[in-house]
Design a protein around this motif. Sequence first.
Motif, PDB file in Angstrom:
ATOM      1  N   TYR A  97     -57.241  58.109  31.143  1.00  0.00           N
ATOM      2  CA  TYR A  97     -56.572  58.245  29.850  1.00  0.00           C
ATOM      3  C   TYR A  97     -55.141  57.726  29.961  1.00  0.00           C
ATOM      4  O   TYR A  97     -54.387  58.147  30.815  1.00  0.00           O
ATOM      5  CB  TYR A  97     -56.580  59.730  29.443  1.00  0.00           C
TER       6      TYR A  97
ATOM      7  N   LEU B   3     -50.359  59.525  25.663  1.00  0.00           N
ATOM      8  CA  LEU B   3     -49.257  60.429  25.986  1.00  0.00           C
ATOM      9  C   LEU B   3     -49.767  61.775  26.481  1.00  0.00           C
ATOM     10  O   LEU B   3     -50.826  62.243  26.061  1.00  0.00           O
ATOM     11  CB  LEU B   3     -48.389  60.643  24.744  1.00  0.00           C
TER      12      LEU B   3
ATOM     13  N   GLU C 197     -45.111  65.064  26.603  1.00  0.00           N
ATOM     14  CA  GLU C 197     -44.386  63.868  26.169  1.00  0.00           C
ATOM     15  C   GLU C 197     -44.214  63.803  24.648  1.00  0.00           C
ATOM     16  O   GLU C 197     -43.371  63.055  24.155  1.00  0.00           O
ATOM     17  CB  GLU C 197     -45.086  62.614  26.692  1.00  0.00           C
TER      18      GLU C 197
ATOM     19  N   THR D 197     -58.534  58.037  22.442  1.00  0.00           N
ATOM     20  CA  THR D 197     -58.059  56.660  22.509  1.00  0.00           C
ATOM     21  C   THR D 197     -56.895  56.593  23.475  1.00  0.00           C
ATOM     22  O   THR D 197     -56.186  57.577  23.683  1.00  0.00           O
ATOM     23  CB  THR D 197     -57.580  56.158  21.130  1.00  0.00           C
ATOM     24  N   ALA D 198     -56.693  55.390  24.042  1.00  0.00           N
ATOM     25  CA  ALA D 198     -55.698  55.268  25.107  1.00  0.00           C
ATOM     26  C   ALA D 198     -54.276  55.445  24.592  1.00  0.00           C
ATOM     27  O   ALA D 198     -53.380  55.781  25.342  1.00  0.00           O
ATOM     28  CB  ALA D 198     -55.839  53.925  25.793  1.00  0.00           C
ATOM     29  N   ASP D 199     -54.022  55.230  23.311  1.00  0.00           N
ATOM     30  CA  ASP D 199     -52.643  55.377  22.832  1.00  0.00           C
ATOM     31  C   ASP D 199     -52.366  56.791  22.347  1.00  0.00           C
ATOM     32  O   ASP D 199     -51.286  57.095  21.888  1.00  0.00           O
ATOM     33  CB  ASP D 199     -52.352  54.385  21.697  1.00  0.00           C
ATOM     34  N   GLY D 200     -53.366  57.647  22.466  1.00  0.00           N
ATOM     35  CA  GLY D 200     -53.143  59.030  22.105  1.00  0.00           C
ATOM     36  C   GLY D 200     -53.193  59.277  20.611  1.00  0.00           C
ATOM     37  O   GLY D 200     -52.876  60.353  20.139  1.00  0.00           O
TER      38      GLY D 200
ATOM     39  N   LEU E  67     -55.447  62.042  19.585  1.00  0.00           N
ATOM     40  CA  LEU E  67     -54.865  63.299  20.047  1.00  0.00           C
ATOM     41  C   LEU E  67     -53.759  63.764  19.109  1.00  0.00           C
ATOM     42  O   LEU E  67     -53.677  64.933  18.742  1.00  0.00           O
ATOM     43  CB  LEU E  67     -54.320  63.103  21.460  1.00  0.00           C
ATOM     44  N   THR E  68     -52.910  62.813  18.689  1.00  0.00           N
ATOM     45  CA  THR E  68     -51.798  63.201  17.807  1.00  0.00           C
ATOM     46  C   THR E  68     -52.328  63.646  16.458  1.00  0.00           C
ATOM     47  O   THR E  68     -51.774  64.540  15.839  1.00  0.00           O
ATOM     48  CB  THR E  68     -50.805  62.045  17.597  1.00  0.00           C
TER      49      THR E  68
ATOM     50  N   TRP F 121     -46.573  57.398  17.033  1.00  0.00           N
ATOM     51  CA  TRP F 121     -46.575  57.644  18.478  1.00  0.00           C
ATOM     52  C   TRP F 121     -47.119  56.444  19.249  1.00  0.00           C
ATOM     53  O   TRP F 121     -46.935  56.340  20.457  1.00  0.00           O
ATOM     54  CB  TRP F 121     -47.396  58.892  18.799  1.00  0.00           C
TER      55      TRP F 121
ATOM     56  N   VAL G 183     -44.740  54.533  21.570  1.00  0.00           N
ATOM     57  CA  VAL G 183     -44.163  55.098  22.799  1.00  0.00           C
ATOM     58  C   VAL G 183     -45.084  54.891  23.999  1.00  0.00           C
ATOM     59  O   VAL G 183     -46.295  55.049  23.888  1.00  0.00           O
ATOM     60  CB  VAL G 183     -43.891  56.606  22.615  1.00  0.00           C
TER      61      VAL G 183
ATOM     62  N   GLY H 190     -46.061  56.390  27.587  1.00  0.00           N
ATOM     63  CA  GLY H 190     -45.936  57.588  28.416  1.00  0.00           C
ATOM     64  C   GLY H 190     -46.145  57.267  29.888  1.00  0.00           C
ATOM     65  O   GLY H 190     -46.347  56.103  30.273  1.00  0.00           O
TER      66      GLY H 190
END
Lengths: 149, 317
Positions: free
Chosen positions: A129, A132, A136, B3-6, B9-10, B25, B28, B30
Amino acid sequence: MLVAGLIVEPLLRPLKMPRVARLAVILGLVAGALLALGQFGPDPSASRNWTAAFPVVVATIVIEQFWGSWEQEGFRQALVGALWTTLAAIAAAPLLVSKPITWLAEHPPIYPFVLVAVGVGLSVLIGLYRGLRLSEFIRFRPALSKGKS
Amino acid sequence: MPTADGRALTEILGAFVPIGKGRDWDEVMGMNARTYLVNKENPPRAIRLVDNKQKTKDVLEAVGVPVPPTIEVLRDRRDLADLDWDNLPDSWELKPNMGRQGAGLVNIAERDDSGDGTGWRTGSGRPLSRSELVAHMRRVLDGEFSSGEVEQDWVLLEKLIVPHETLAGMVPQGLPDLRMICYRSEPLLAMIRLPTTASDGRANLHQGALGAAVDLGSGKVTRALFKGEEVSEHPDTGQNLIGVEVPYWNETLDSASRCSDATGLGYLGVDVVIDEDLGPLVLEVNARPGLQVQNVTGVGLATRLRGIDGQHWSSPV
């Protein structure tokens, strides 16, 4: 165990995973090797003994990281990091010697191996993964302002 | 799988916690993405090279990148015993060759004529006898301040950097430096790290130094961040920061952009200081640069990377 770790480490490299995820995979495999040793090895108590090493490992890591952290981030940050590590270890220690866990270590049917395999698989997936981390979303809040440079 | 950019998740988290819902996001980068980028772009050989300051200086000098002039390299105790103290300049800097984050560094500002006349004074005025310096150099040679599993190190004696008056006037003490993040030969983001009283004169953001974003096109400071808050003046000197132009900006950009080819690193942090006499000097090249520059500049590295070569961090693994 050492041989298993040494074989697996280079196999993980092409996946370009973070260090923590690689450590989690190796830890899972070492745990699997310990279980196998307990079940199929000459000394069934061997799988129990690893919990005795836990405080030694944590203390070593805290000491080793503390000085480097002090130098790089200052005394306060180093102290906070060391305290949190110690608190996390103290919280985890009763789990490791709890009855269900020691029972699992002493009566390993086939499913602990399945558990280890699932754990290793999850560690690889999490290691891949690239988004973030939870912390973060707090850390990089200032990066989202619209000022351009 | 997220997904890899999050983004997924966001979206999920945004419904429950105040993480900045609706913000992008995706801009950014990480630690996970940085680790991937470092592993992909930076071969181990190149990482080992930049961990060695003197060898890095050699390869940079070979392609015309200015670096701090070396006075002496002490490779072992024999070199230390043979050091000609009387012929050293009045000011110099002592560095462990494999040191990190300023560990083991000593700034010598002048000779100290008191006592037996063989002592020195540091930049902060602390007297250091020759025997104290020798003891410190032995610890450096023993690898006490070195990164990794180094058992022995070299002592580097370099010209003491005198910061350009534009930058020196901003800070109460210490050496301001520029951190440039580059993808191959392309600078992505830049900031100045300004020491404060809180950072004890060190240009380290984690220790309380101030970060100021520098516009890549003009070389002017556009925003400054101190302890997570936007500021327009230095908290100790009261100097206005916004709009200040970094001296020798084009030369600084040029030096930073040549570090990738010279070292073999594809993703790198280049630390530059502006010397009063010599102009921009590349102090160090970092194979695992930190991500704090995004907070200082208010710009995400993922955005800049996509702008360079279409690299899309949300692409599945």
